[in-house]
Design a protein around this motif. Structure first.
Motif, PDB file in Angstrom:
ATOM      1  N   LYS A   1      27.639  47.178  46.727  1.00  0.00           N
ATOM      2  CA  LYS A   1      29.085  47.303  46.593  1.00  0.00           C
ATOM      3  C   LYS A   1      29.800  46.007  46.948  1.00  0.00           C
ATOM      4  CE  LYS A   1      29.613  52.304  47.280  1.00  0.00           C
ATOM      5  NZ  LYS A   1      30.246  53.362  48.102  1.00  0.00           N
ATOM      6  N   GLU A   2      29.291  45.324  47.971  1.00  0.00           N
ATOM      7  CA  GLU A   2      29.935  44.086  48.423  1.00  0.00           C
ATOM      8  C   GLU A   2      29.802  42.992  47.372  1.00  0.00           C
ATOM      9  OE1 GLU A   2      27.791  45.856  50.168  1.00  0.00           O
ATOM     10  OE2 GLU A   2      29.103  46.720  51.717  1.00  0.00           O
ATOM     11  N   VAL A   3      28.590  42.829  46.839  1.00  0.00           N
ATOM     12  CA  VAL A   3      28.351  41.789  45.833  1.00  0.00           C
ATOM     13  C   VAL A   3      29.129  42.115  44.553  1.00  0.00           C
ATOM     14  CG1 VAL A   3      26.613  40.704  44.353  1.00  0.00           C
ATOM     15  CG2 VAL A   3      26.103  41.136  46.765  1.00  0.00           C
ATOM     16  N   ALA A   4      29.107  43.378  44.150  1.00  0.00           N
ATOM     17  CA  ALA A   4      29.832  43.792  42.951  1.00  0.00           C
ATOM     18  C   ALA A   4      31.324  43.513  43.091  1.00  0.00           C
ATOM     19  CB  ALA A   4      29.592  45.270  42.678  1.00  0.00           C
ATOM     20  N   ALA A   5      31.872  43.806  44.274  1.00  0.00           N
ATOM     21  CA  ALA A   5      33.293  43.569  44.511  1.00  0.00           C
ATOM     22  C   ALA A   5      33.625  42.084  44.444  1.00  0.00           C
ATOM     23  CB  ALA A   5      33.704  44.142  45.865  1.00  0.00           C
ATOM     24  N   ASP A   6      32.762  41.244  45.002  1.00  0.00           N
ATOM     25  CA  ASP A   6      32.975  39.793  44.965  1.00  0.00           C
ATOM     26  C   ASP A   6      32.951  39.270  43.529  1.00  0.00           C
ATOM     27  OD1 ASP A   6      33.269  39.603  47.688  1.00  0.00           O
ATOM     28  OD2 ASP A   6      31.175  39.025  48.074  1.00  0.00           O
ATOM     29  N   LYS A   7      31.986  39.753  42.740  1.00  0.00           N
ATOM     30  CA  LYS A   7      31.887  39.311  41.347  1.00  0.00           C
ATOM     31  C   LYS A   7      33.093  39.777  40.543  1.00  0.00           C
ATOM     32  CE  LYS A   7      26.844  38.910  40.898  1.00  0.00           C
ATOM     33  NZ  LYS A   7      26.869  37.503  40.425  1.00  0.00           N
ATOM     34  N   ALA A   8      33.532  41.008  40.788  1.00  0.00           N
ATOM     35  CA  ALA A   8      34.694  41.542  40.077  1.00  0.00           C
ATOM     36  C   ALA A   8      35.950  40.749  40.422  1.00  0.00           C
ATOM     37  CB  ALA A   8      34.885  43.017  40.402  1.00  0.00           C
ATOM     38  N   LYS A   9      36.136  40.442  41.694  1.00  0.00           N
ATOM     39  CA  LYS A   9      37.305  39.661  42.115  1.00  0.00           C
ATOM     40  C   LYS A   9      37.300  38.280  41.469  1.00  0.00           C
ATOM     41  CE  LYS A   9      37.813  41.908  46.654  1.00  0.00           C
ATOM     42  NZ  LYS A   9      37.606  41.736  48.125  1.00  0.00           N
ATOM     43  N   HIS A  10      36.105  37.670  41.425  1.00  0.00           N
ATOM     44  CA  HIS A  10      35.988  36.323  40.855  1.00  0.00           C
ATOM     45  C   HIS A  10      36.366  36.319  39.377  1.00  0.00           C
ATOM     46  CE1 HIS A  10      34.515  32.309  40.037  1.00  0.00           C
ATOM     47  NE2 HIS A  10      33.719  32.804  39.090  1.00  0.00           N
ATOM     48  N   ILE A  11      35.832  37.264  38.603  1.00  0.00           N
ATOM     49  CA  ILE A  11      36.093  37.269  37.168  1.00  0.00           C
ATOM     50  C   ILE A  11      37.520  37.709  36.867  1.00  0.00           C
ATOM     51  CG2 ILE A  11      35.346  39.628  36.606  1.00  0.00           C
ATOM     52  CD1 ILE A  11      34.537  36.407  34.624  1.00  0.00           C
TER      53      ILE A  11
ATOM     54  N   ALA B   1      38.235  43.379  28.545  1.00  0.00           N
ATOM     55  CA  ALA B   1      36.964  43.531  27.841  1.00  0.00           C
ATOM     56  C   ALA B   1      36.073  42.311  28.056  1.00  0.00           C
ATOM     57  CB  ALA B   1      37.212  43.758  26.357  1.00  0.00           C
ATOM     58  N   LEU B   2      36.676  41.129  28.020  1.00  0.00           N
ATOM     59  CA  LEU B   2      35.913  39.900  28.256  1.00  0.00           C
ATOM     60  C   LEU B   2      35.410  39.844  29.699  1.00  0.00           C
ATOM     61  CD1 LEU B   2      34.928  37.070  27.472  1.00  0.00           C
ATOM     62  CD2 LEU B   2      37.215  36.205  27.997  1.00  0.00           C
ATOM     63  N   ALA B   3      36.280  40.188  30.650  1.00  0.00           N
ATOM     64  CA  ALA B   3      35.885  40.168  32.062  1.00  0.00           C
ATOM     65  C   ALA B   3      34.755  41.148  32.329  1.00  0.00           C
ATOM     66  CB  ALA B   3      37.093  40.492  32.940  1.00  0.00           C
ATOM     67  N   ARG B   4      34.828  42.339  31.729  1.00  0.00           N
ATOM     68  CA  ARG B   4      33.775  43.332  31.920  1.00  0.00           C
ATOM     69  C   ARG B   4      32.441  42.835  31.365  1.00  0.00           C
ATOM     70  NH1 ARG B   4      34.413  49.091  29.083  1.00  0.00           N
ATOM     71  NH2 ARG B   4      34.082  47.759  27.260  1.00  0.00           N
ATOM     72  N   ALA B   5      32.487  42.156  30.205  1.00  0.00           N
ATOM     73  CA  ALA B   5      31.258  41.647  29.599  1.00  0.00           C
ATOM     74  C   ALA B   5      30.672  40.489  30.390  1.00  0.00           C
ATOM     75  CB  ALA B   5      31.536  41.215  28.161  1.00  0.00           C
ATOM     76  N   MET B   6      31.537  39.679  31.018  1.00  0.00           N
ATOM     77  CA  MET B   6      31.070  38.473  31.712  1.00  0.00           C
ATOM     78  C   MET B   6      30.678  38.730  33.163  1.00  0.00           C
ATOM     79  SD  MET B   6      33.686  35.578  30.226  1.00  0.00           S
ATOM     80  CE  MET B   6      32.745  34.239  30.917  1.00  0.00           C
ATOM     81  N   ALA B   7      31.197  39.791  33.753  1.00  0.00           N
ATOM     82  CA  ALA B   7      30.957  40.048  35.175  1.00  0.00           C
ATOM     83  C   ALA B   7      29.473  40.089  35.544  1.00  0.00           C
ATOM     84  CB  ALA B   7      31.660  41.338  35.597  1.00  0.00           C
ATOM     85  N   PRO B   8      28.593  40.710  34.746  1.00  0.00           N
ATOM     86  CA  PRO B   8      27.166  40.748  35.115  1.00  0.00           C
ATOM     87  C   PRO B   8      26.427  39.437  34.834  1.00  0.00           C
ATOM     88  CG  PRO B   8      27.777  42.606  33.685  1.00  0.00           C
ATOM     89  CD  PRO B   8      28.872  41.604  33.601  1.00  0.00           C
ATOM     90  N   GLU B   9      27.171  38.400  34.366  1.00  0.00           N
ATOM     91  CA  GLU B   9      26.598  37.082  34.072  1.00  0.00           C
ATOM     92  C   GLU B   9      25.474  37.184  33.028  1.00  0.00           C
ATOM     93  OE1 GLU B   9      25.461  35.439  37.827  1.00  0.00           O
ATOM     94  OE2 GLU B   9      27.508  35.406  38.594  1.00  0.00           O
ATOM     95  N   PRO B  10      25.813  37.656  31.817  1.00  0.00           N
ATOM     96  CA  PRO B  10      24.805  37.776  30.763  1.00  0.00           C
ATOM     97  C   PRO B  10      24.358  36.409  30.261  1.00  0.00           C
ATOM     98  CG  PRO B  10      26.975  38.155  29.863  1.00  0.00           C
ATOM     99  CD  PRO B  10      27.162  38.037  31.345  1.00  0.00           C
TER     100      PRO B  10
END
Length: 351
Positions: A111-121, A147-156
């Motif tokens: 949850k912590e890492v996901a939140a950090d990545k979401a905030k960054h994007i 839509a772009l942020a959601r696609a980029m958040a997992p760093e594809p």
């Protein structure tokens, strides 16, 4: 370094008489933005779906980071490819907020890492302050960013866009092109997008493949294809141009308008060729100084320039219409236009 490679890739749907994609080859380097350009039904979306794993190639192979992901009896599942997709209609969850839509794809992180990545994007995408809004509360451009942020958040490894600007009004489209290109550049991502609009290509792409009937007609830098199209279809599709039949002479090209001098004249005299001369490759001359002369049959004011359609008639009575771009202030003298091609290379089209 190639991150993606398509080798003789083809797709023929069951019961279809024609191939949707045939013998398609493409190399995409890490960090490139690549456009697949063509008319509706040319196969560009089918290509995107094969890269994503939603369609299975009938022939050829697709490699991602030198690993075969489709072909040779191998078919990697879409979720294993680490490919992000931004759909034409955005495909946002209507019952989830901006924050919930973006964090949805980060389930494999704590949850912590996901939140950090979401905030960054979210910060990078300019969505600060919109986290609690639902899709129906957003503009078209804001939905595109989510839509772009959601696609980029997992760093594809690669992000795929299906007609990314088709739902954006023309007033905001230019800004969206710049914004999305900047976001892709800042994250160091690799992107492929399909479009039928050459303005998208010129504004965003490092490389473009022009597609017709499932086949690649020409691949290269947008400026190279614009200036030196391989054939008349590419020339016309990539922007307005004058297609002119000509005969090679020692001095240049003999055309229905007269002699066009050039640096790249083929060696064999009397060879029949077809030229492509863009409207901006003509000089407008203030008065008759032995140059070409045409009667202006149509004049269109297009803001940054005027588009003149000129009819040129030879002494033998042969007529040719030519499109020329002039300055917005240009005034024709007695509906006449004196002009000549700029010196240098003239593009000779292939078949």
């Amino acid at each position: 370094m190639n991150i993606l490679e398509l080798k003789d890739t083809g797709k023929k749907f069951p019961d279809a008489t024609e191939w949707a994609v045939k013998d398609f080859n493409l190399e995409v380097q890490k960090g490139e933005i690549v456009a697949l350009l063509g008319e509706s039904g040319c196969g560009k979306t089918t290509l995107l779906r094969m890269i994503a794993g939603f369609e299975t190639p009938t022939s050829g192979t697709i490699l991602l980071n030198d690993e075969v992901i489709a072909g040779d009896g191998i078919l990697m599942e879409p979720q294993q490819r680490q490919v992000g997709i931004v759909f034409q209609d955005y495909a946002l969850f209507p019952h989830k907020t901006v924050w919930e839509n973006i964090i949805f794809g980060l389930f494999k992180y704590t949850k912590e890492v996901a939140a950090d990545k979401a905030k960054h994007i979210i910060n990078l995408s300019g969505l600060d302050g919109l986290e609690k809004r639902y899709p129906h509360q957003l503009s078209g451009g804001q939905k595109q960013r989510v839509a772009l942020a959601r696609a980029m958040a997992p760093e594809p490894r690669i992000i795929l866009f299906d007609e990314p600007f088709s739902n954006i009004d023309s007033l905001r489209k230019n800004q969206m092109r710049d914004d999305i290109r900047d976001i892709i550049r800042q994250t160091g991502s690799t992107a492929i997008f399909v479009t039928h609009d050459t303005k998208d290509v010129l504004a965003m792409a490092d490389k473009v493949a022009v597609i017709r009937n499932g086949r690649s007609l020409q691949t290269g830098k947008p400026e190279d294809i614009y200036n030196f199209p391989a054939n008349s279809y590419v020339a016309d599709f990539f922007g307005k141009t004058n297609i002119i039949k000509a005969r090679v002479s020692r001095e240049g090209f003999v055309t229905p308008m007269g002699l066009i001098k050039a640096d790249n004249v083929p060696a064999n005299p009397d060879q029949e060729v077809v030229l492509s001369i863009r409207p901006e490759q003509f000089h407008i001359i203030p008065q008759d100084t032995g140059c070409l002369c045409g009667s202006v049959v149509k004049e269109r004011f297009l803001g940054e320039y005027k588009e003149l359609t000129c009819k040129v008639e030879t002494p033998e009575g042969e007529k040719t219409e030519v499109i020329i771009y002039a300055s917005p202030q240009h005034q024709c003298y007695e509906d006449k236009c004196y002009f000549k091609p700029k010196d240098g290379r003239i593009n000779i089209l292939g078949s």
